[in-house]
Scaffold this motif. Sequence first.
Motif: not given
Length: 299
Positions: A238-248, A171-176, A273-280
């Motif tokens: 694009t990684i679709h994370h369940p908590d922080v949303g998409p990260l490019v 089944p699909p994972d978080r990567v799109r 925004a992706a850099a901020d989400k990675l730090r989080l």
Amino acid sequence: MSENGIGGPHSVRCGNELGGALRHWRDRIDPATVGLPVGRIRRTTGLRREELALLAGISVDYLIRLEQGRATSPSVQVLTALARALRLSEAERRHMFLLARKPEPSGHQVTSHLTPVVQRLLDQMAGTPVSVYDAAWTLIAWNALSAALLGDPSGLSGRDRNVLWRHFISPPDRVRHTSEQEARFEKAAIADLRAATVRHPADAGLRSLVADLRNLSSRFARSWDSHEVGTHVVNIKTIHHPDVGPLVLNCDVLTAPGSDLRIVIHTAAPGTAAADKLRLLQVTGTQTVILPGPHDTQL
């Protein structure tokens, strides 16, 4: 009875050289270097048996039997996982296989042994998601931020850790990917897999993986049979994370010198925004570093 067995922490059953070596190597590992908590009082130096068993993906009972000399014929897969978890040098790894009276995996077979350089990379790049794959694109090691970003793979085993198997079968994972990105990824990954079958013609697991992928995925079969060639370049996904949303993120694939290991590094452009989400994610989702064996052998 001590934590290490009957008769005190350094007792070894008669003739059990492998068990003594395993205990020596276990005792010298600083738990902090593998991401284990060190704040509470520890009765033993180094790793506990339970901790080494977790890192190697084997059962605690089997590790006890190995150290006490009651299990005398560990498999090559178990030895390889223990060598990686214990961070053995090449010379120590060869010595362990000699003590176990097992042939060390030859160059004709895919190896999952982490070189010291790759291990240091995992240790020192805590702020960047890093994962390591063997020549067949099976995940063998990762740092904590990679697990936080892509999902903790410690519960996966066997082919569920293989990139191509998960892409074409699971089944699909978080990567799109976009259609263009997906086509480029598939060409490059399949070309890599084909090259691995040439370099490792005696590896039965590799041949079986290709055969099953061809039987179960018509898309894989068409690409494999067409002999399309692709190369890994800087890729955007694009990684679709369940908590922080998409990260490019940018995805770079490096080859470790002197080995078939593939090092995958995800990075974000500064100020995004992706850099901020990675730090989080680094703050909230990276409490431990997990480096289990690829086979998760429970004996």
